[in-house]
Design a protein around this motif. Structure first.
Motif, short mmCIF file in Angstrom:
data_model
loop_
_atom_site.label_atom_id
_atom_site.label_comp_id
_atom_site.label_asym_id
_atom_site.label_seq_id
_atom_site.Cartn_x
_atom_site.Cartn_y
_atom_site.Cartn_z
N VAL A 140 87.90 -31.01 -80.63
CA VAL A 140 86.57 -30.76 -79.77
C VAL A 140 85.30 -30.33 -80.68
O VAL A 140 84.22 -30.94 -80.48
N LYS A 141 85.73 -29.69 -81.82
CA LYS A 141 84.63 -29.10 -82.56
C LYS A 141 83.84 -30.41 -83.07
O LYS A 141 82.72 -30.44 -83.32
N ALA A 142 84.68 -31.42 -83.82
CA ALA A 142 84.20 -32.53 -84.44
C ALA A 142 83.35 -33.24 -83.05
O ALA A 142 82.26 -34.00 -83.38
N GLU A 177 92.89 -28.09 -74.84
CA GLU A 177 92.13 -28.82 -75.76
C GLU A 177 92.02 -30.11 -75.39
O GLU A 177 90.96 -30.75 -75.34
N GLN A 178 93.16 -30.73 -74.86
CA GLN A 178 93.10 -32.03 -74.32
C GLN A 178 92.16 -32.26 -72.99
O GLN A 178 91.21 -33.12 -72.81
N GLN A 179 92.18 -31.13 -72.31
CA GLN A 179 91.17 -31.20 -71.03
C GLN A 179 89.88 -31.20 -71.25
O GLN A 179 88.90 -32.04 -70.82
N ASP A 198 84.64 -38.53 -71.42
CA ASP A 198 83.61 -39.18 -70.50
C ASP A 198 82.33 -39.10 -70.65
O ASP A 198 81.66 -40.09 -70.36
N LEU A 199 81.85 -38.20 -71.19
CA LEU A 199 80.46 -38.04 -71.31
C LEU A 199 79.96 -38.91 -72.60
O LEU A 199 78.93 -39.25 -72.70
N GLU A 206 81.47 -27.86 -67.25
CA GLU A 206 81.22 -26.61 -67.48
C GLU A 206 82.41 -25.72 -66.67
O GLU A 206 82.65 -24.45 -67.16
N THR A 207 82.93 -26.38 -65.79
CA THR A 207 84.18 -25.81 -65.41
C THR A 207 85.24 -25.76 -66.25
O THR A 207 86.14 -24.63 -66.35
N VAL A 208 85.68 -26.74 -66.96
CA VAL A 208 86.44 -26.74 -68.09
C VAL A 208 86.35 -25.36 -69.02
O VAL A 208 87.12 -24.88 -69.37
N LEU A 209 84.93 -25.37 -69.56
CA LEU A 209 84.59 -24.38 -70.43
C LEU A 209 84.99 -22.92 -69.86
O LEU A 209 85.45 -22.31 -70.48
N ASN A 210 84.76 -22.74 -68.45
CA ASN A 210 84.86 -21.57 -67.81
C ASN A 210 86.54 -21.02 -67.78
O ASN A 210 86.70 -19.80 -67.88
N MET A 211 87.19 -22.33 -67.94
CA MET A 211 88.72 -22.02 -67.70
C MET A 211 89.55 -22.13 -68.94
O MET A 211 90.73 -22.13 -68.92
#
Length: 471
Positions: free
Chosen positions: A305-307, A252-254, A261-262, A234-239
């Motif tokens: 990411v989309k895939a 994108e890599q982050q 990890d998930l 969620e933090t990565v999405l916000n940033m």
């Protein structure tokens, strides 16, 4: 006489003072003779001491030809020659002569055969102090019975670990594998990957002899780690927006790392009966995630990411659709309606990108497509019939939606069930008020049930042939 003084008086291969010859076959199978000294052989080898004792039956024949033939295989020849040389060294020099585990194991085998206790002890001291390869450890296990109590220092490294100690290692590994800190040293990326691999190994491999039991403490650590991962995502999405402006590749890599990890979590959660926690967390963040990813800003980027989102959603759909995670119908319906439009939209885009560029790596493979399609079909058929009707009607409104996912099977089963339900109601209405209505209604219900079961069995068989699971 002390060994150091003997070493000064006698030298290996010295023919001038040799009173006995040892015969070995070399690597070519030809015999070779080594001038030796009985005082050295008897001092360090019980095997030679027995043969050279005057009361031994073999003593007369040895005395007559002055030769002892030692039987060894061609592969053992070098080890036996080295052992004979070691017999002439002072004890403190023997330990300095070891070069590798493999060579020491060879000398150890020869020492056991010739009963050279001091050399055996030196071999064991060396082996106990150095690391082994897997095949070397197997060889030590095979040699251990012939060593008796002397083998204990070696076997101590191979004894099963105390269960509490094992669990402590597992808990530490899970904690590190689920870490989300961004200020760790660079080398910890490899350590984190290793921790994830070993957690999988400890939990999933060797099911007949599990390395550690999954108890509430282990589950709690996993649950805490999963929560940290979702918070990190969620933090990565916000940033993402600001990070993307600075460096699209790094952003994108982050995000991809958080998803990976998930994804790793999804490998271990089913074995621990905790997949429901992932599905719930994934559903909670879905709207936010899709709102970010589908922004026009990323329309021609973030393909990895989309895939990956489709792959992750496929795991959740599989768990929901086939009943390994049991959730209320409204939840299942909302989850399906959240992700179905995204899957319909993205798959043609990925296919088109793949046609444009054969090296494009993010096309959905056939297995993934079939698994998602089968899970969606099962999920649809497990919803209330009116919800099924809404989904199927929407599916058939647009031609571009018909291709994937193909809901033909769900449509056919829905039609059959709807007609069966209608017939069941009509039978009940016709029989109302009839004195024998209860009996006839019961018979009709049984007949309808048998017909439904028969048709369902046929439909399931046809679905199995097409690689699609029916509920």
């Amino acid at each position: 006489m002390e060994q150091s003084k003997l070493a000064e008086m006698y030298a290996f291969g010295d023919q001038t003072m040799s009173d006995v010859t040892v015969c070995l076959k070399n690597i070519d199978g030809k015999p070779e003779w080594f001038p030796c000294h009985s005082v050295i052989l008897k001092r360090h080898s019980q095997y030679f001491a027995d043969l050279l004792s005057k009361g031994h039956p073999s003593y007369q024949s040895i005395e007559s030809n002055n030769c002892i033939e030692v039987h060894c295989t061609q592969n053992e020849y070098e080890s036996y020659v080295k052992l004979l040389k070691l017999l002439y060294l002072p004890e403190e020099s023997v330990s300095d002569s070891w070069e590798s585990v493999k060579s020491v194991l060879g000398v150890l085998r020869a020492s056991v055969a010739l009963q050279c206790r001091a050399i055996i002890q030196s071999c064991i001291l060396y082996l106990e102090a150095v690391p082994w390869e897997e095949d070397e450890e197997e060889e030590i296990v095979r040699l251990a019975p012939s060593l008796g109590p002397d083998a204990q220092p070696l076997l101590a490294r191979m004894q099963p670990v105390d269960s509490n100690a094992t669990k402590n290692v597992l808990l530490s590994a899970i904690h590190f594998a689920t870490t989300t800190a961004s200020s760790l040293p660079p080398f910890t990326d490899e350590l984190k990957t290793s921790a994830q691999e070993q957690v999988e190994y400890m939990l999933l491999e060797d099911e007949d002899t599990p390395l550690v039991a999954v108890d509430e403490e282990v589950k709690s650590e996993v649950s805490t780690g999963l929560s940290r991962m979702f918070t990190k995502l969620e933090t990565v999405l916000n940033m993402l927006s600001s990070g993307f402006d600075e460096s699209p590749e790094a952003a994108e890599q982050q995000l991809l790392q958080s998803l990976s990890d998930l994804e790793w979590m999804c490998n271990i959660l089913p074995k621990m009966e905790m997949m429901k926690e992932f599905v719930s967390g994934w559903a909670y963040i879905s709207d936010r995630m899709l709102g970010v990813i589908q922004d026009d800003k990323y329309s021609s980027s973030l393909w990895s990411v989309k895939a990956k989102l489709i792959e992750m959603t496929g795991k959740a759909l599989d768990a929901i659709g086939y009943g390994s995670v049991v959730l209320p119908a409204p939840f299942r319906l909302h989850f399906l309606k959240t992700w179905l439009p995204y899957i319909r939209k993205l798959k043609p885009l990925l296919d088109a990108k793949s046609l444009e560029d054969e090296s494009f790596p993010y096309k959905m493979d056939n297995d993934l497509c079939q698994n998602i399609e089968g899970a969606i079909t099962s999920l649809v058929l497990a919803l209330p019939s009116n919800d099924q009707a809404d989904i199927l009607a929407d599916w058939m409104k647009k031609i571009e939606q018909l291709n994937y996912p193909d809901l033909t099977e769900a449509f056919e089963v829905w039609c059959y069930r709807t007609k069966t339900a209608k017939r069941r109601v009509m039978v009940g209405l016709k029989e109302a008020g009839n004195p024998t209505a209860k009996l006839r209604a019961g018979e009709a219900t049984q007949k309808v049930a048998k017909e439904a079961a028969r048709n369902k069995k046929v439909a399931a068989s046809e679905g199995a042939k097409n690689g699609i699971c029916r509920p």
